[in-house]
Design a protein around this motif. Structure first.
Motif, PDB file in Angstrom:
ATOM      1  N   GLU A 191     -40.187 -60.392 -12.972  1.00 45.94           N
ATOM      2  CA  GLU A 191     -39.245 -59.475 -12.341  1.00 45.94           C
ATOM      3  C   GLU A 191     -39.888 -58.562 -11.299  1.00 45.94           C
ATOM      4  N   TRP A 192     -41.134 -58.815 -10.918  1.00 42.65           N
ATOM      5  CA  TRP A 192     -41.789 -57.920  -9.988  1.00 42.65           C
ATOM      6  C   TRP A 192     -41.110 -57.865  -8.614  1.00 42.65           C
ATOM      7  N   PRO A 193     -40.731 -58.992  -7.977  1.00 43.56           N
ATOM      8  CA  PRO A 193     -40.032 -58.874  -6.685  1.00 43.56           C
ATOM      9  C   PRO A 193     -38.730 -58.087  -6.793  1.00 43.56           C
ATOM     10  N   ARG A 194     -37.970 -58.318  -7.842  1.00 42.51           N
ATOM     11  CA  ARG A 194     -36.723 -57.582  -8.022  1.00 42.51           C
ATOM     12  C   ARG A 194     -36.991 -56.099  -8.262  1.00 42.51           C
ATOM     13  N   THR A 195     -38.030 -55.781  -9.048  1.00 43.62           N
ATOM     14  CA  THR A 195     -38.391 -54.377  -9.282  1.00 43.62           C
ATOM     15  C   THR A 195     -38.791 -53.681  -7.989  1.00 43.62           C
ATOM     16  N   LEU A 196     -39.565 -54.367  -7.171  1.00 38.68           N
ATOM     17  CA  LEU A 196     -39.973 -53.790  -5.897  1.00 38.68           C
ATOM     18  C   LEU A 196     -38.773 -53.575  -4.980  1.00 38.68           C
ATOM     19  N   GLY A 197     -37.822 -54.488  -5.005  1.00 41.92           N
ATOM     20  CA  GLY A 197     -36.618 -54.311  -4.205  1.00 41.92           C
ATOM     21  C   GLY A 197     -35.770 -53.141  -4.673  1.00 41.92           C
ATOM     22  N   ILE A 198     -35.670 -52.957  -5.982  1.00 38.55           N
ATOM     23  CA  ILE A 198     -34.905 -51.816  -6.514  1.00 38.55           C
ATOM     24  C   ILE A 198     -35.556 -50.502  -6.096  1.00 38.55           C
ATOM     25  N   ILE A 199     -36.883 -50.442  -6.153  1.00 39.45           N
ATOM     26  CA  ILE A 199     -37.580 -49.225  -5.717  1.00 39.45           C
ATOM     27  C   ILE A 199     -37.327 -48.966  -4.232  1.00 39.45           C
ATOM     28  N   GLY A 200     -37.378 -50.027  -3.439  1.00 36.81           N
ATOM     29  CA  GLY A 200     -37.148 -49.856  -2.009  1.00 36.81           C
ATOM     30  C   GLY A 200     -35.750 -49.382  -1.681  1.00 36.81           C
ATOM     31  N   ARG A 201     -34.745 -49.856  -2.423  1.00 36.08           N
ATOM     32  CA  ARG A 201     -33.376 -49.416  -2.167  1.00 36.08           C
ATOM     33  C   ARG A 201     -33.135 -47.980  -2.595  1.00 36.08           C
ATOM     34  N   SER A 207     -37.466 -42.192   4.960  1.00 42.58           N
ATOM     35  CA  SER A 207     -38.739 -41.935   4.268  1.00 42.58           C
ATOM     36  C   SER A 207     -39.422 -43.205   3.792  1.00 42.58           C
ATOM     37  N   ARG A 208     -38.824 -44.344   4.070  1.00 44.89           N
ATOM     38  CA  ARG A 208     -39.370 -45.587   3.520  1.00 44.89           C
ATOM     39  C   ARG A 208     -40.744 -45.908   4.092  1.00 44.89           C
ATOM     40  N   ARG A 209     -41.001 -45.582   5.363  1.00 46.94           N
ATOM     41  CA  ARG A 209     -42.303 -45.873   5.968  1.00 46.94           C
ATOM     42  C   ARG A 209     -43.416 -45.112   5.261  1.00 46.94           C
ATOM     43  N   GLU A 210     -43.200 -43.816   4.994  1.00 51.43           N
ATOM     44  CA  GLU A 210     -44.236 -43.005   4.372  1.00 51.43           C
ATOM     45  C   GLU A 210     -44.547 -43.483   2.962  1.00 51.43           C
ATOM     46  N   TYR A 211     -43.499 -43.790   2.200  1.00 54.63           N
ATOM     47  CA  TYR A 211     -43.737 -44.224   0.820  1.00 54.63           C
ATOM     48  C   TYR A 211     -44.333 -45.629   0.766  1.00 54.63           C
ATOM     49  N   ALA A 212     -43.965 -46.462   1.730  1.00 51.66           N
ATOM     50  CA  ALA A 212     -44.577 -47.786   1.772  1.00 51.66           C
ATOM     51  C   ALA A 212     -46.067 -47.694   2.077  1.00 51.66           C
ATOM     52  N   LEU A 382     -43.688 -53.983   3.023  1.00 55.78           N
ATOM     53  CA  LEU A 382     -43.857 -53.974   1.572  1.00 55.78           C
ATOM     54  C   LEU A 382     -42.535 -54.141   0.848  1.00 55.78           C
ATOM     55  N   PHE A 383     -41.500 -53.413   1.291  1.00 58.44           N
ATOM     56  CA  PHE A 383     -40.195 -53.482   0.646  1.00 58.44           C
ATOM     57  C   PHE A 383     -39.245 -54.461   1.323  1.00 58.44           C
ATOM     58  N   THR A 384     -39.549 -54.903   2.544  1.00 59.39           N
ATOM     59  CA  THR A 384     -38.592 -55.704   3.312  1.00 59.39           C
ATOM     60  C   THR A 384     -38.241 -57.022   2.640  1.00 59.39           C
ATOM     61  N   PRO A 385     -39.220 -57.875   2.202  1.00 61.75           N
ATOM     62  CA  PRO A 385     -38.828 -59.119   1.540  1.00 61.75           C
ATOM     63  C   PRO A 385     -38.082 -58.878   0.238  1.00 61.75           C
ATOM     64  N   SER A 386     -38.488 -57.862  -0.533  1.00 61.85           N
ATOM     65  CA  SER A 386     -37.833 -57.599  -1.807  1.00 61.85           C
ATOM     66  C   SER A 386     -36.428 -57.062  -1.604  1.00 61.85           C
ATOM     67  N   LEU A 387     -36.232 -56.273  -0.532  1.00 65.07           N
ATOM     68  CA  LEU A 387     -34.886 -55.784  -0.248  1.00 65.07           C
ATOM     69  C   LEU A 387     -33.960 -56.927   0.116  1.00 65.07           C
ATOM     70  N   ALA A 388     -34.489 -57.933   0.792  1.00 70.47           N
ATOM     71  CA  ALA A 388     -33.661 -59.085   1.136  1.00 70.47           C
ATOM     72  C   ALA A 388     -33.279 -59.879  -0.096  1.00 70.47           C
ATOM     73  N   VAL A 389     -34.195 -59.923  -1.090  1.00 68.63           N
ATOM     74  CA  VAL A 389     -33.899 -60.675  -2.307  1.00 68.63           C
ATOM     75  C   VAL A 389     -32.879 -59.952  -3.170  1.00 68.63           C
ATOM     76  N   THR A 390     -32.973 -58.616  -3.224  1.00 68.26           N
ATOM     77  CA  THR A 390     -32.126 -57.836  -4.121  1.00 68.26           C
ATOM     78  C   THR A 390     -30.985 -57.151  -3.398  1.00 68.26           C
ATOM     79  N   GLU A 391     -30.532 -57.728  -2.279  1.00 67.82           N
ATOM     80  CA  GLU A 391     -29.440 -57.116  -1.531  1.00 67.82           C
ATOM     81  C   GLU A 391     -28.161 -57.162  -2.362  1.00 67.82           C
ATOM     82  N   VAL A 392     -27.458 -56.049  -2.426  1.00 70.24           N
ATOM     83  CA  VAL A 392     -26.244 -55.927  -3.221  1.00 70.24           C
ATOM     84  C   VAL A 392     -25.040 -56.225  -2.340  1.00 70.24           C
TER      85      VAL A 392
END
Length: 401
Positions: A191-201, A207-212, A382-392
């Motif tokens: 579940e790591w890719p999905r977890t990373l996507g949830i954090i990114g969303r 602020s996403r650039r700074e946290y990434a 860092l979050f871009t691929p995971s956000l694409a996977v976990t898009e709601v």
């Protein structure tokens, strides 16, 4: 020209915006909640940290398999089952070796006692020694030891039962902890890719650039510490294997690996490794030199301490200073604090945790001053691929489709 309405007027009328004093109270409560949560999570905190550390290491072969055009899930399953088989084999081997070493130690103690009393009794062919046999003393000591053990068992049977129960409870706690780590590790990897996507969303786009960048730097610190520790462990593994091979210790490569593993702990791991050298050589002995095991173990420990003490100033300090960039006294204080809170696992992760806390403190301090923590640095993907996977998918999109 249409005037742009303020953000507050664009929000629905039933949305209540918190004033600053409410935000500050909530922030303080959340900060106080962190130590409370750590206190109640103490029983599972060490296994969780061990799980995250193992997952961090296993990500490297998973990424390597992904480069071979395998999917992430398949790569994670392959690496996980290989780790499961290797860990089970290592545990079985260690238990078997420990039991065999205990039996050999008891046998060696019995032989030592027999040789001692045999030499004292002067067992030679003929001569005056045959007239002064002290075998009755050996039999008397055996009888006294049996009687003493029986009297101790009869007078305080609870101590024996308590010792047996304590060892059984330790074994069961180890088995339960190992099972917890293995189960959580499987789902964490999958579940790591999905977890990373949830954090990114959950992070605002502004602020996403700074946290990434922050997360990338934290991972880099952990990676540098891991690679530095691996270099130190490999160095001591090679040195100890050469010492064991020259002195005739059986299974030199495997036992040298066992001795060098505590070198993951900065500064304190050398003492643990020296004690392991003494115990291992005392149990295994030498196949090359006919010498008393106790004397042999002491000599091996002294040689190891001299080599490790010299290598510390030329190898360990240079590697750790370049990997985490933290003063030595800060690492020592961190080892004491984390070891007191988390035990052995805390001692292992202390140096990396101190470096990560320093990076977090620097990030928060710059944000409080209203500065950009990483000026001019682009946002890592860092979050871009995971956000694409976990898009709601919104309900309105389902209706239109």
């Amino acid at each position: 020209m249409i005037e742009q309405q303020p953000l507050a007027s664009q929000l629905p009328s039933d949305t209540a915006i918190w004033p600053d004093w409410q935000k500050q109270i909530v922030a303080v409560l959340l900060l106080l909640l962190i130590p409370v949560a750590l206190y109640f999570l103490r029983p599972v905190l060490a296994p969780l940290l061990l799980t995250f550390a193992i997952a961090f290491v296993l990500m490297y072969p998973i990424r390597w398999l992904q480069q071979l055009k395998l999917s992430y899930r398949l790569s994670a399953l392959i690496v996980y089952f290989i780790f499961l088989i290797v860990s089970l084999a290592a545990i079985i081997w260690f238990v078997a070796y420990a039991v065999g070493g205990l039996v050999d130690t008891l046998q060696s103690a019995r032989d030592f006692v027999q040789q001692l009393f045999g030499a004292g009794s002067g067992q030679t062919e003929g001569g005056a020694g045959s007239r002064f046999s002290l075998d009755f003393l050996l039999d008397g000591f055996k009888a006294l030891s049996i009687v003493g053990a029986g009297v101790s068992l009869l007078t305080s049977p609870g101590e024996l039962v308590a010792a047996i129960v304590a060892r059984i409870s330790r074994f069961t706690s180890f088995v339960s902890g190992y099972g917890f780590v293995i189960i959580v590790l499987l789902f964490f990897l999958l579940e790591w890719p999905r977890t990373l996507g949830i954090i990114g969303r959950r992070i605002p786009a502004a602020s996403r650039r700074e946290y990434a960048i922050l997360l990338q730097r934290l991972v880099g610190l952990a990676q540098n510490y891991l690679l530095g520790s691996l270099l130190i462990v490999l160095f001591y593994w090679l040195v100890t294997a050469i010492i064991f091979a020259i002195s005739g210790v059986p299974h030199a490569i495997v036992l040298a690996l066992l001795v060098s593993i505590p070198q993951f702990i900065p500064q304190g791991g050398g003492l643990v490794s020296a004690i392991l050298v003494f115990v291992v050589t005392l149990v295994s002995g030498s196949t090359t030199f006919a010498i008393n095991r106790l004397i042999f173990a002491f000599i091996e420990m002294v040689i190891f301490m001299l080599i490790s003490g010299t290598a510390y100033y030329f190898v360990d300090v240079r590697i750790y200073s370049k990997s985490v960039n933290v003063p030595v006294w800060v690492i020592l204080v961190g080892i004491m604090a984390f070891a007191a809170a988390l035990g052995v696992i805390g001692a292992f992760i202390a140096a990396a945790a101190v470096a990560i806390l320093g990076e977090l403190f620097d990030f928060v301090l710059k944000k409080l001053r209203g500065e950009d923590p990483y000026p001019g640095q682009p946002e890592p993907s860092l979050f871009t691929p995971s956000l694409a996977v976990t898009e709601v998918v919104e309900p309105s999109q389902l209706e239109t489709s």
